[in-house]
Design a protein around this motif. Structure first.
Motif, mmCIF file in Angstrom:
data_model
loop_
_atom_site.group_PDB
_atom_site.id
_atom_site.type_symbol
_atom_site.label_atom_id
_atom_site.label_comp_id
_atom_site.label_asym_id
_atom_site.label_seq_id
_atom_site.Cartn_x
_atom_site.Cartn_y
_atom_site.Cartn_z
ATOM 1 N N TRP A 6 77.893 50.037 -53.911
ATOM 2 C CA TRP A 6 78.825 50.831 -54.711
ATOM 3 C C TRP A 6 78.919 50.262 -56.130
ATOM 4 O O TRP A 6 78.858 51.008 -57.119
ATOM 5 C CB TRP A 6 80.206 50.857 -54.052
ATOM 6 C CG TRP A 6 81.142 51.838 -54.688
ATOM 7 C CD1 TRP A 6 81.404 53.094 -54.251
ATOM 8 C CD2 TRP A 6 81.933 51.648 -55.882
ATOM 9 N NE1 TRP A 6 82.312 53.701 -55.112
ATOM 10 C CE2 TRP A 6 82.644 52.837 -56.114
ATOM 11 C CE3 TRP A 6 82.102 50.602 -56.775
ATOM 12 C CZ2 TRP A 6 83.516 53.002 -57.185
ATOM 13 C CZ3 TRP A 6 82.960 50.762 -57.858
ATOM 14 C CH2 TRP A 6 83.658 51.957 -58.052
ATOM 15 N N LEU A 7 79.072 48.938 -56.244
ATOM 16 C CA LEU A 7 79.212 48.311 -57.555
ATOM 17 C C LEU A 7 77.940 48.469 -58.391
ATOM 18 O O LEU A 7 78.010 48.778 -59.586
ATOM 19 C CB LEU A 7 79.571 46.830 -57.408
ATOM 20 C CG LEU A 7 80.971 46.554 -56.847
ATOM 21 C CD1 LEU A 7 81.105 45.082 -56.454
ATOM 22 C CD2 LEU A 7 82.054 46.964 -57.828
ATOM 23 N N LEU A 8 76.786 48.274 -57.766
ATOM 24 C CA LEU A 8 75.531 48.443 -58.506
ATOM 25 C C LEU A 8 75.358 49.893 -58.957
ATOM 26 O O LEU A 8 74.979 50.156 -60.106
ATOM 27 C CB LEU A 8 74.351 47.991 -57.652
ATOM 28 C CG LEU A 8 74.287 46.488 -57.364
ATOM 29 C CD1 LEU A 8 73.172 46.182 -56.377
ATOM 30 C CD2 LEU A 8 74.146 45.666 -58.634
ATOM 31 N N ASP A 9 75.655 50.827 -58.070
ATOM 32 C CA ASP A 9 75.571 52.241 -58.419
ATOM 33 C C ASP A 9 76.540 52.570 -59.561
ATOM 34 O O ASP A 9 76.190 53.298 -60.497
ATOM 35 C CB ASP A 9 75.863 53.101 -57.187
ATOM 36 C CG ASP A 9 75.687 54.580 -57.461
ATOM 37 O OD1 ASP A 9 74.608 54.974 -57.935
ATOM 38 O OD2 ASP A 9 76.641 55.344 -57.193
ATOM 39 N N HIS A 10 77.732 52.008 -59.498
ATOM 40 C CA HIS A 10 78.732 52.201 -60.551
ATOM 41 C C HIS A 10 78.199 51.731 -61.903
ATOM 42 O O HIS A 10 78.523 52.307 -62.946
ATOM 43 C CB HIS A 10 80.014 51.446 -60.180
ATOM 44 C CG HIS A 10 81.045 51.435 -61.256
ATOM 45 N ND1 HIS A 10 81.736 52.563 -61.628
ATOM 46 C CD2 HIS A 10 81.493 50.434 -62.055
ATOM 47 C CE1 HIS A 10 82.576 52.259 -62.608
ATOM 48 N NE2 HIS A 10 82.443 50.979 -62.887
ATOM 49 N N GLU A 11 77.359 50.707 -61.884
ATOM 50 C CA GLU A 11 76.802 50.170 -63.118
ATOM 51 C C GLU A 11 75.494 50.848 -63.516
ATOM 52 O O GLU A 11 74.824 50.423 -64.449
ATOM 53 C CB GLU A 11 76.596 48.655 -62.982
ATOM 54 C CG GLU A 11 77.909 47.918 -62.862
ATOM 55 C CD GLU A 11 77.760 46.412 -62.923
ATOM 56 O OE1 GLU A 11 76.678 45.916 -63.291
ATOM 57 O OE2 GLU A 11 78.741 45.725 -62.614
ATOM 58 N N GLY A 12 75.121 51.888 -62.785
ATOM 59 C CA GLY A 12 73.928 52.647 -63.151
ATOM 60 C C GLY A 12 72.643 52.117 -62.558
ATOM 61 O O GLY A 12 71.550 52.521 -62.985
ATOM 62 N N ILE A 13 72.727 51.223 -61.604
ATOM 63 C CA ILE A 13 71.538 50.702 -60.933
ATOM 64 C C ILE A 13 71.325 51.540 -59.685
ATOM 65 O O ILE A 13 72.219 51.665 -58.847
ATOM 66 C CB ILE A 13 71.721 49.218 -60.557
ATOM 67 C CG1 ILE A 13 71.918 48.386 -61.831
ATOM 68 C CG2 ILE A 13 70.525 48.710 -59.743
ATOM 69 C CD1 ILE A 13 72.391 46.981 -61.573
ATOM 70 N N ASP A 14 70.168 52.144 -59.569
ATOM 71 C CA ASP A 14 69.876 53.013 -58.443
ATOM 72 C C ASP A 14 69.695 52.175 -57.178
ATOM 73 O O ASP A 14 68.690 51.474 -57.041
ATOM 74 C CB ASP A 14 68.610 53.825 -58.719
ATOM 75 C CG ASP A 14 68.271 54.808 -57.612
ATOM 76 O OD1 ASP A 14 69.003 54.874 -56.605
ATOM 77 O OD2 ASP A 14 67.252 55.507 -57.768
ATOM 78 N N PRO A 15 70.653 52.236 -56.246
ATOM 79 C CA PRO A 15 70.539 51.444 -55.025
ATOM 80 C C PRO A 15 69.296 51.784 -54.206
ATOM 81 O O PRO A 15 68.807 50.950 -53.455
ATOM 82 C CB PRO A 15 71.809 51.783 -54.239
ATOM 83 C CG PRO A 15 72.749 52.338 -55.243
ATOM 84 C CD PRO A 15 71.898 52.983 -56.296
ATOM 85 N N ALA A 16 68.754 52.980 -54.378
ATOM 86 C CA ALA A 16 67.543 53.363 -53.642
ATOM 87 C C ALA A 16 66.344 52.530 -54.085
ATOM 88 O O ALA A 16 65.363 52.417 -53.357
ATOM 89 C CB ALA A 16 67.248 54.848 -53.839
ATOM 90 N N GLN A 17 66.422 51.948 -55.273
ATOM 91 C CA GLN A 17 65.332 51.105 -55.779
ATOM 92 C C GLN A 17 65.430 49.670 -55.271
ATOM 93 O O GLN A 17 64.545 48.863 -55.505
ATOM 94 C CB GLN A 17 65.333 51.106 -57.309
ATOM 95 C CG GLN A 17 65.153 52.473 -57.919
ATOM 96 C CD GLN A 17 63.848 53.123 -57.493
ATOM 97 O OE1 GLN A 17 62.793 52.517 -57.558
ATOM 98 N NE2 GLN A 17 63.926 54.362 -57.045
#
Length: 177
Positions: free
Chosen positions: A154-165
Motif C-alpha cells: 500500500w505504501l509503495l503504491d501510494h508513492e507511485g511504485i507499481d507493486p506488480a513490478q
C-alpha cells in the motif's frame, strides 16, 4: 521516571488505520502501526495526551494526502551506532524509489552487512517517517516489513511504485543481499 523522560502518546487516524505516536519531551520516539485494525495499547508507563503532536500529525496527513514527500520532524532514536547509520541511510531514500538491503549496506560502508541492515531496518521505531518500506530484496522481491507485506505494498503504491513490478517473497525466496 522524570517528566522529561516520560513517554507521551497520541492516537492518529490515517488511511492505513489508527497510528500510535509517542514522544519524549519535544522529540518523536516511535510510530506504531495498527494491529488487526486496532491501535496499539499503551504501555503502563505511557500517558495519553493529544497535545504536542501537531507537526507530526500535520506532516503525516500531508504524506497520506500525497502533498508531502519528505518529513521534517524532531525525533530521537535509541539504538546502536550501526542502527543509526542504517536509519540515516533509510531517511535519505527519496520518495517513490526503492533500494535493496545490499544497497544500504554499501552506502554505509559495510557491503557484507545486508542481513544486519535488515535487522536494523526491522528495529526502525519511526516507520513511514524513516521510510523502511522503501527497502526491498536484491532480486526485487518484497521482503520483511513490520506492518506486513500488504501495508508495504500500500505504501509503495501510494508513492507511485507499481507493486506488480516487485516480486513477493514466495517467488524467489528471501534475498537480503
Amino acid at each position: 521516571m522524570s517528566k522529561k523522560d516520560a513517554i507521551i502518546c497520541c492516537r492518529h487516524d490515517s488511511p492505513i488505520g489508527p497510528l500510535l505516536l509517542g514522544r519524549r519531551g519535544d522529540d518523536l520516539v516511535f510510530l506504531y502501526f495498527p494491529k488487526d485494525g486496532k491501535v496499539r495499547a499503551l504501555a503502563d508507563d505511557w500517558s495519553l495526551d493529544e497535545t504536542g503532536f501537531d507537526a507530526a500529525r500535520h506532516q503525516l496527513d500531508g504524506y497520506f494526502a500525497g502533498e508531502l514527500q519528505t518529513f521534517s520532524l524532531n525525533y530521537h532514536l535509541e539504538g546502536t551506532a550501526f542502527q543509526h547509520s542504517v536509519w540515516q541511510a533509510l531517511a535519505a531514500i527519496p520518495f517513490g524509489t526503492v533500494k535493496s538491503y545490499g544497497d544500504i549496506a554499501k552506502e554505509i560502508g559495510q557491503p557484507g552487512a545486508a542481513r544486519a541492515v535488515g535487522l536494523a531496518n526491522n528495529a526502525n521505531p519511526l516507520p513511514i517517517i524513516i521510510p523502511c518500506h522503501r527497502v526491498i530484496g536484491a532480486d526485487g522481491s518484497l521482503v520483511g516489513f513490520g506492518g506486513g507485506l500488504d501495508l508495504k505494498i500500500w505504501l509503495l503504491d501510494h508513492e507511485g511504485i507499481d507493486p506488480a513490478q516487485i516480486r513477493t517473497p514466495g517467488q524467489l525466496g528471501f534475498d537480503f543481499s
